[in-house]
Motif scaffolding. Structure first.
Motif, PDB file in Angstrom:
ATOM      1  N   SER A  29      49.942  -1.895  60.557  1.00  0.00           N
ATOM      2  CA  SER A  29      50.597  -3.165  60.235  1.00  0.00           C
ATOM      3  C   SER A  29      50.565  -3.481  58.749  1.00  0.00           C
ATOM      4  CB  SER A  29      49.917  -4.307  61.011  1.00  0.00           C
ATOM      5  OG  SER A  29      48.534  -4.374  60.683  1.00  0.00           O
ATOM      6  N   GLN A  30      50.229  -2.509  57.914  1.00  0.00           N
ATOM      7  CA  GLN A  30      50.164  -2.729  56.477  1.00  0.00           C
ATOM      8  C   GLN A  30      50.764  -1.535  55.741  1.00  0.00           C
ATOM      9  OE1 GLN A  30      46.114  -2.798  55.023  1.00  0.00           O
ATOM     10  NE2 GLN A  30      45.413  -1.335  56.568  1.00  0.00           N
ATOM     11  N   PRO A  31      51.258  -1.739  54.527  1.00  0.00           N
ATOM     12  CA  PRO A  31      51.806  -0.608  53.749  1.00  0.00           C
ATOM     13  C   PRO A  31      50.715   0.401  53.409  1.00  0.00           C
ATOM     14  CG  PRO A  31      52.507  -2.732  52.859  1.00  0.00           C
ATOM     15  CD  PRO A  31      51.425  -3.019  53.839  1.00  0.00           C
ATOM     16  N   LEU A  32      51.082   1.667  53.462  1.00  0.00           N
ATOM     17  CA  LEU A  32      50.142   2.741  53.163  1.00  0.00           C
ATOM     18  C   LEU A  32      50.771   3.706  52.168  1.00  0.00           C
ATOM     19  CD1 LEU A  32      48.780   3.649  56.733  1.00  0.00           C
ATOM     20  CD2 LEU A  32      47.686   2.212  55.004  1.00  0.00           C
ATOM     21  N   GLU A  33      49.956   4.163  51.246  1.00  0.00           N
ATOM     22  CA  GLU A  33      50.381   5.214  50.314  1.00  0.00           C
ATOM     23  C   GLU A  33      50.036   6.557  50.930  1.00  0.00           C
ATOM     24  OE1 GLU A  33      49.863   6.535  45.623  1.00  0.00           O
ATOM     25  OE2 GLU A  33      48.828   4.771  46.421  1.00  0.00           O
ATOM     26  N   ALA A  34      51.053   7.339  51.293  1.00  0.00           N
ATOM     27  CA  ALA A  34      50.861   8.555  52.073  1.00  0.00           C
ATOM     28  C   ALA A  34      50.828   9.783  51.171  1.00  0.00           C
ATOM     29  CB  ALA A  34      51.965   8.707  53.110  1.00  0.00           C
ATOM     30  N   VAL A  35      49.895  10.685  51.497  1.00  0.00           N
ATOM     31  CA  VAL A  35      49.745  11.949  50.783  1.00  0.00           C
ATOM     32  C   VAL A  35      49.661  13.066  51.807  1.00  0.00           C
ATOM     33  CG1 VAL A  35      48.337  13.292  49.183  1.00  0.00           C
ATOM     34  CG2 VAL A  35      48.544  10.822  48.872  1.00  0.00           C
ATOM     35  N   LEU A  36      50.502  14.090  51.640  1.00  0.00           N
ATOM     36  CA  LEU A  36      50.554  15.228  52.564  1.00  0.00           C
ATOM     37  C   LEU A  36      49.835  16.409  51.942  1.00  0.00           C
ATOM     38  CD1 LEU A  36      51.876  16.037  55.316  1.00  0.00           C
ATOM     39  CD2 LEU A  36      53.758  16.968  53.978  1.00  0.00           C
ATOM     40  N   GLY A  37      49.042  17.100  52.740  1.00  0.00           N
ATOM     41  CA  GLY A  37      48.279  18.233  52.226  1.00  0.00           C
ATOM     42  C   GLY A  37      48.186  19.359  53.235  1.00  0.00           C
ATOM     43  N   VAL A  38      47.691  20.522  52.748  1.00  0.00           N
ATOM     44  CA  VAL A  38      47.531  21.723  53.569  1.00  0.00           C
ATOM     45  C   VAL A  38      46.115  22.231  53.401  1.00  0.00           C
ATOM     46  CG1 VAL A  38      48.321  24.085  53.978  1.00  0.00           C
ATOM     47  CG2 VAL A  38      49.960  22.325  53.323  1.00  0.00           C
ATOM     48  N   ALA A  39      45.494  22.600  54.499  1.00  0.00           N
ATOM     49  CA  ALA A  39      44.157  23.182  54.469  1.00  0.00           C
ATOM     50  C   ALA A  39      44.197  24.559  55.123  1.00  0.00           C
ATOM     51  CB  ALA A  39      43.167  22.276  55.211  1.00  0.00           C
ATOM     52  N   GLY A  40      43.463  25.490  54.547  1.00  0.00           N
ATOM     53  CA  GLY A  40      43.390  26.833  55.095  1.00  0.00           C
ATOM     54  C   GLY A  40      44.319  27.828  54.446  1.00  0.00           C
ATOM     55  N   LEU A  41      44.967  27.434  53.359  1.00  0.00           N
ATOM     56  CA  LEU A  41      45.876  28.334  52.648  1.00  0.00           C
ATOM     57  C   LEU A  41      45.669  28.127  51.168  1.00  0.00           C
ATOM     58  CD1 LEU A  41      48.108  30.387  53.427  1.00  0.00           C
ATOM     59  CD2 LEU A  41      49.760  28.590  52.984  1.00  0.00           C
ATOM     60  N   ASP A  42      45.714  29.234  50.411  1.00  0.00           N
ATOM     61  CA  ASP A  42      45.484  29.098  48.974  1.00  0.00           C
ATOM     62  C   ASP A  42      46.649  28.366  48.325  1.00  0.00           C
ATOM     63  OD1 ASP A  42      47.443  30.982  49.153  1.00  0.00           O
ATOM     64  OD2 ASP A  42      46.286  32.622  48.277  1.00  0.00           O
ATOM     65  N   ALA A  43      46.447  27.952  47.087  1.00  0.00           N
ATOM     66  CA  ALA A  43      47.458  27.159  46.376  1.00  0.00           C
ATOM     67  C   ALA A  43      48.745  27.932  46.152  1.00  0.00           C
ATOM     68  CB  ALA A  43      46.898  26.685  45.039  1.00  0.00           C
ATOM     69  N   ALA A  44      48.677  29.264  46.169  1.00  0.00           N
ATOM     70  CA  ALA A  44      49.883  30.051  45.941  1.00  0.00           C
ATOM     71  C   ALA A  44      50.803  30.025  47.155  1.00  0.00           C
ATOM     72  CB  ALA A  44      49.522  31.499  45.604  1.00  0.00           C
ATOM     73  N   GLY A  45      50.254  29.652  48.309  1.00  0.00           N
ATOM     74  CA  GLY A  45      51.075  29.676  49.516  1.00  0.00           C
ATOM     75  C   GLY A  45      51.860  28.410  49.745  1.00  0.00           C
ATOM     76  N   ALA A  46      51.326  27.271  49.330  1.00  0.00           N
ATOM     77  CA  ALA A  46      52.020  26.005  49.542  1.00  0.00           C
ATOM     78  C   ALA A  46      51.434  24.977  48.600  1.00  0.00           C
ATOM     79  CB  ALA A  46      51.869  25.545  50.991  1.00  0.00           C
ATOM     80  N   ARG A  47      52.202  23.922  48.373  1.00  0.00           N
ATOM     81  CA  ARG A  47      51.684  22.839  47.556  1.00  0.00           C
ATOM     82  C   ARG A  47      50.543  22.165  48.307  1.00  0.00           C
ATOM     83  NH1 ARG A  47      56.722  19.168  46.603  1.00  0.00           N
ATOM     84  NH2 ARG A  47      56.827  19.553  48.857  1.00  0.00           N
ATOM     85  N   PRO A  48      49.332  22.122  47.755  1.00  0.00           N
ATOM     86  CA  PRO A  48      48.224  21.524  48.488  1.00  0.00           C
ATOM     87  C   PRO A  48      48.380  20.020  48.653  1.00  0.00           C
ATOM     88  CG  PRO A  48      47.561  22.092  46.251  1.00  0.00           C
ATOM     89  CD  PRO A  48      48.930  22.655  46.442  1.00  0.00           C
ATOM     90  N   VAL A  49      49.134  19.358  47.771  1.00  0.00           N
ATOM     91  CA  VAL A  49      49.298  17.916  47.825  1.00  0.00           C
ATOM     92  C   VAL A  49      50.764  17.576  47.589  1.00  0.00           C
ATOM     93  CG1 VAL A  49      48.690  15.713  46.784  1.00  0.00           C
ATOM     94  CG2 VAL A  49      46.940  17.474  47.044  1.00  0.00           C
ATOM     95  N   ALA A  50      51.293  16.670  48.409  1.00  0.00           N
ATOM     96  CA  ALA A  50      52.655  16.183  48.234  1.00  0.00           C
ATOM     97  C   ALA A  50      52.631  14.674  48.392  1.00  0.00           C
ATOM     98  CB  ALA A  50      53.598  16.820  49.259  1.00  0.00           C
TER      99      ALA A  50
END
Length: 289
Positions: A29-50
């Motif tokens: 019920s409140q605004p949220l600042e959303a951050v998408l991430g990946v665990a279990g893969l090195d940084a070369a495979g995907a952006r760790p944070v979006a």
């Protein structure tokens, strides 16, 4: 927060990008600042944070998480986790940094193969046609062993066919396979664009390439403009002739007109001409006009 993945597993070849659709919904019920991430893969495979930005209550955002593994990545299965964190935009004074933090995660399986020994490309990535477009798929076996391939294509609202849906390529050999892409129905004027994907499946992870089909209208654009101009001119000329005819049309007189002499004696006339009788000052009768 709610996190949904478009797929539970994807095929991923080293050196070739692949993506998975991610849907995030703010169920609080409140605004949220959303951050998408990946665990279990090195940084070369995907952006760790979006950074997804601030999501209002009930707001939904959809994005695509892209993966691209280095070419030296070994084949096999990898299980990774995709997670989203939502942090309130306003926190009470004295609250900790994790106060009100919301977190959700989902698992994704990567089937990592190797397509370095197989090359696939389209001679033209965009094809045009009114009823069908012509495709040319170029394949090359860059390995040292023969490879037997299944070749097909698919897309939303289109049909892709190849003359040789199955073929065998000796080591170092190439082949060009002809095909067609078509869309049911037709369009009169507007161009209709559809995307499709061509896949070559061997013993390893399939190789894919994307293309697009532009269905042209049955009437060329120049002809449509010319017909429209002619119709407008015809309507304008027709209206001009009609108005001119009404202006020039003369009214037809009807009935008779009664004339009264200067001394008040009535006269008569018909069709604009009549005779009248009156008594002048000297007692003589006047002539009607």
């Amino acid at each position: 927060m709610r996190l949904e993945l478009g797929q539970q597993s994807i095929d991923l070849a080293p050196g070739q990008p692949a993506g998975v659709n991610v849907r995030v919904e703010n169920t609080t019920s409140q605004p949220l600042e959303a951050v998408l991430g990946v665990a279990g893969l090195d940084a070369a495979g995907a952006r760790p944070v979006a950074q997804l930005g601030v999501l209002a209550p009930g707001e939904v955002v959809t994005t695509t998480l892209q993966f691209a593994l280095p070419v030296e990545t070994a084949a096999g299965l990898r299980d990774i986790a995709i997670h989203v964190e939502g942090r309130p935009t306003r926190q009470a004074r004295g609250a900790g940094t994790d106060a009100g933090l919301v977190r959700q995660s989902a698992n994704l399986r990567l089937r990592v193969g190797s397509t370095a020994l197989l090359s696939l490309r389209l001679a033209r990535a965009e094809v045009h046609g009114r009823f069908r477009g012509k495709l040319r798929a170029d394949l090359r076996n860059q390995g040292v062993e023969p490879v037997t391939l299944q070749l097909w294509g698919a897309g939303e609202g289109v049909t892709v066919r190849f003359d040789r849906p199955e073929l065998t390529l000796p080591p170092g050999h190439s082949a060009r396979v002809r095909g067609t892409v078509s869309k049911p129905g037709f369009t009169w004027r507007r161009d209709n664009r559809r995307a499709f994907v061509v896949t070559a499946q061997g013993a390893s992870t399939p190789a894919t390439t994307a293309g697009s089909y532009v269905q042209r209208g049955l009437l060329p654009r120049g002809l449509v403009i010319l017909v429209a101009v002619i119709v407008v001119l015809a309507l304008w000329l027709g209206g001009l002739v009609l108005v001119n005819h009404e202006v020039r049309q003369e009214a037809t007189p009807h009935g008779s007109v009664a004339l009264v002499g200067a001394d008040g004696t009535p006269g008569s006339g018909a069709g604009g001409a009549g005779s009248g009788a009156g008594t002048g000052a000297d007692g003589s009768g006047g002539a009607g006009g």
